[in-house]
Scaffold this active site. Structure first.
Site, PDB file in Angstrom:
ATOM      1  N   CYS A 123       0.806  -1.224   0.000  1.00 45.66           N
ATOM      2  CA  CYS A 123       0.000   0.000   0.000  1.00 45.66           C
ATOM      3  C   CYS A 123       0.839   1.274   0.000  1.00 45.66           C
ATOM      4  O   CYS A 123       0.407   2.300  -0.514  1.00 45.66           O
ATOM      5  CB  CYS A 123      -0.976   0.011   1.170  1.00 45.66           C
ATOM      6  SG  CYS A 123      -0.226  -0.278   2.776  1.00 45.66           S
ATOM      7  N   HIS A 214      -3.202   0.652   6.843  1.00 45.90           N
ATOM      8  CA  HIS A 214      -3.264   0.851   5.395  1.00 45.90           C
ATOM      9  C   HIS A 214      -3.040   2.314   5.042  1.00 45.90           C
ATOM     10  O   HIS A 214      -3.456   3.217   5.777  1.00 45.90           O
ATOM     11  CB  HIS A 214      -4.654   0.392   4.925  1.00 45.90           C
ATOM     12  CG  HIS A 214      -4.883   0.534   3.453  1.00 45.90           C
ATOM     13  ND1 HIS A 214      -4.064  -0.047   2.507  1.00 45.90           N
ATOM     14  CD2 HIS A 214      -5.847   1.192   2.761  1.00 45.90           C
ATOM     15  CE1 HIS A 214      -4.536   0.243   1.299  1.00 45.90           C
ATOM     16  NE2 HIS A 214      -5.595   0.998   1.428  1.00 45.90           N
TER      17      HIS A 214
END
Length: 422
Positions: A123, A214
């Protein structure tokens, strides 16, 4: 950080790993750190902390120029106003929770480069690419520019797969991988593969979602504000972008932050801004050229003009920069391409000595500020470089050896004490 996606399609070998557990890697001393070849052959992506220094080194190695990542310690407008301008995008790290799919676009709008995250832990790279590939005028470097053009007609999912298979990005990302990171990532993937053998369709429960950190991106594209989350299928439009788009992004980020209990700091905010250093160096070059022009004019019309300088200006005059200086990144090439502002030329043509002396003193004071600002930026860059390079070092093996030596010495000491008693 951890990006455990329902859409993960990472490259795995037959046992569900990325090449470590089956003996394909780490064939040398088990206590030795991962080698460059280990990192290159590994198919996974390592976790990366939300440290601006790491992101800046990645951008530099990607070949991206003219941008810098800065940490945001508060969303207060007064704090945001200190960010170098323009701000191209925000990167928000948080515990991921799936968005309402009805808020997303039905398909990726034309003109937006958006990639899904289809590989665990990718990510950080996905968020960076989702920003830099949507900012006009950024110098991406040869490799990223070619990748952007090559994937321009891809769907978000295919772009995500392309990132996972793009060795150039993967090797730069995994420069921060330590052996224990790679082993943990491989073990997680192996466990997931084992569970999938028992149940073809595995659903992540609430605990799984809460555990995953994330990175997502916020940025204006074509006068609209977008949230680009690689774990969502499509981009999400947050409305028309105004000049102060940072304030528009705040409610969405603050809503996420409000979900944490008081005292919990399980999020981070980074900004992608224009690198202030090139502009500062350009302003310094203009300042040096202007000082040279004014000095030449004063020497012509009043040779003893320096005797009338104020004490402050005279003190700065002894440290005055009057030509190229590599210590400030000021090269002869930059100097040659810099012209003197028209206002300075007009003052030299029509100004009297007192006015020219005043302009000279102002230019000297301005230069002192520019030199200081450039030094601070260069020192920050150096500190970032050292911090990022240190993060690349795998100290696991050294710690193992240290513990082994200490344990051996303790055992030898104990044995000696027993022998003495006997």
């Amino acid at each position: 950080m951890v990006g455990r996606s329902k859409k993960t399609r990472t490259n795995v070998v037959s046992d569900g790993t990325t090449g470590i557990a089956n003996g394909a890697l780490f064939t040398q001393n088990p206590s030795a750190p991962a080698t460059a070849q280990d990192k290159r052959l590994w198919k996974g992506f390592c976790e990366i902390e939300s440290e601006p220094a790491f992101f800046n080194l990645m951008l530099k190695r990607f070949g991206v120029r003219g941008v810098k990542v800065r940490e945001i310690i508060s969303l207060d407008d007064a704090i945001l106003s200190f960010l170098p301008q323009p701000v191209y995008g925000l990167i928000f790290l948080f515990k991921w929770v799936e968005e309402d799919p009805n808020k997303q676009e039905q398909s990726c709008p034309e003109g937006i480069w958006f990639a899904n995250q289809t590989i665990n832990n990718a990510c950080a790279s996905v968020a960076l690419l989702n920003i830099v590939n949507n900012v006009p005028g950024i110098e991406l470097g040869e490799n990223l520019q070619h990748f952007k053009e090559f994937t321009s007609d891809f769907s978000p999912a295919l772009r995500g797969d392309a990132i996972g298979n793009f060795d150039f990005v993967k090797e730069i990302h995994n420069a921060f991988a330590r052996k224990i990171d790679m082993l943990n990532a491989d073990l997680l993937l192996k466990n997931e593969a084992s569970e999938k053998c028992k149940a073809k369709r595995r659903k992540f429960d609430e605990h799984d979602n809460e555990a995953g950190f994330h990175f997502i991106a916020f940025l204006p594209i074509d006068d609209r504000l977008w949230k680009l989350d690689g774990l969502e299928r499509q981009p999400m439009c947050l409305g028309d972008a105004t000049e102060n788009w940072l304030s528009q992004a705040k409610p969405d980020i603050e809503a996420r932050m409000a979900q944490y209990e008081e005292g919990q700091i399980e999020f981070a905010i980074l900004s992608l801004v224009q690198d202030p250093l090139p502009k500062l160096v350009s302003e310094l070059a203009e300042n040096v050229q202007s000082i040279s022009t004014v000095t030449h004019r004063l020497n012509t019309i009043k040779p003893d003009w320096e005797d009338f300088l104020t004490l402050a200006a005279n003190d700065e005059y002894t440290r005055l920069l009057q030509g190229p200086d590599e210590a400030y990144g000021l090269t002869q090439k930059i100097m040659d391409s810099t012209t003197v502002p028209m206002a300075i030329l007009e003052h030299c043509d029509f100004g009297v000595v007192s006015e020219l002396t005043h302009h000279f003193e102002r230019l000297v004071t301005d230069q002192a500020g520019l030199r200081l600002a450039i030094k601070e930026e260069l020192q920050t860059d150096q500190a970032d470089e050292e911090k990022a390079v240190a993060r690349e070092c795998d100290f696991g093996a050294r710690m193992q050896n240290f513990v082994r030596v200490v344990r051996t010495k303790k055992q030898a000491s104990a044995d000696a004490m027993v022998a003495a008693r006997e």
